[in-house]
Write a protein that holds these residues in place. Structure first.
Motif, PDB file in Angstrom:
ATOM      1  N   ALA A  88       0.817  -1.224   0.000  1.00  0.00           N
ATOM      2  CA  ALA A  88       0.000   0.000   0.000  1.00  0.00           C
ATOM      3  C   ALA A  88       0.842   1.260   0.000  1.00  0.00           C
ATOM      4  N   LYS A 171      -8.850   5.988   3.407  1.00  0.00           N
ATOM      5  CA  LYS A 171      -7.498   5.427   3.364  1.00  0.00           C
ATOM      6  C   LYS A 171      -7.528   3.951   2.996  1.00  0.00           C
ATOM      7  N   ASN A 175      -5.819   2.148  -0.305  1.00  0.00           N
ATOM      8  CA  ASN A 175      -4.857   1.064  -0.098  1.00  0.00           C
ATOM      9  C   ASN A 175      -5.239  -0.186  -0.880  1.00  0.00           C
ATOM     10  N   ARG A 179      -3.044  -1.938  -3.854  1.00  0.00           N
ATOM     11  CA  ARG A 179      -2.622  -3.346  -3.814  1.00  0.00           C
ATOM     12  C   ARG A 179      -3.063  -4.094  -5.074  1.00  0.00           C
TER      13      ARG A 179
END
Length: 207
Positions: A88, A171, A175, A179
């Motif tokens: 991330a 957030k 992330n 990924r």
């Protein structure tokens, strides 16, 4: 038309993952200053990709570097970037605190660190050069430069919608997206490295 270069570049540049950095670096900017930063960052991203596509191979020739070696090195950089993204983190995030502070002091954050190295860095440049070698016609080279314009437009869109994107995704959402792009990039990096190693060591392919 081959869209693999565009997919690869989108995975590497991944402007969505840079949205938090953009918000952080421009939090004290006026709307006009923020818009100017977006324009400069987007154009600089296009310029890096276009220059790499047009002059990258000539630069390699100047330094007497074979494309096969560059493919292996570039693939390694892509793999490292993908590992960062799987954790991330932006693929090209290499700035240290002093560089960020100095860049902000010079009011040049649109170029450093937003464009270089957060958006475009060694992995992006090496990828463009590798695909430029596979482009054998004028239109294939033009398409590669055009992909730079698409990446620049995607960057501008993400930055223009930075605050809504951050609120919607949060957030955790950013992330997850990072990924997923990292997983795609890891697969593409192995393909690039395998192609380069196969050309350097034909015995690996049973030739």
């Amino acid at each position: 038309m081959d869209f693999k270069p565009l997919v690869t570049l989108l995975a590497i540049v991944n402007p969505l993952a840079i949205v938090p950095f953009f918000i952080h670096y421009t939090q004290d900017f006026t709307p006009a200053q923020r818009r100017r930063t977006i324009v400069i960052a987007s154009f600089s991203t296009f310029a890096v990709i276009a220059i790499s596509a047009i002059l990258g191979l000539q630069i390699l020739d100047f330094f007497s570097i074979s494309l096969q070696s560059f493919q292996v090195g570039g693939g390694t950089l892509l793999l490292i970037g993908s590992i960062n993204m799987l954790n991330a983190q932006p693929a090209e995030a290499k700035s240290n605190a002093d560089e960020v502070s100095d860049a902000a002091a010079r009011a040049s954050i649109a170029v450093v660190p937003l464009t270089i190295p957060l958006l475009t860095g060694p992995a992006t440049m090496s990828t463009v050069v590798i695909y430029a070698d596979k482009a054998h016609t004028f239109w294939q080279h033009a398409a590669l430069v055009g992909y730079g314009a698409v990446i620049a437009a995607a960057t501008a869109m993400c930055f223009l919608l930075a605050e809504p994107i951050a609120r919607v995704l949060g957030k955790t959402g950013i992330n997850v997206m990072t990924r997923l792009m990292g997983l795609i990039l890891a697969a593409l990096s192995v393909e690039v490295m395998a192609d380069g190693l196969g050309k350097l060591f034909p015995a690996l392919l049973g030739r």
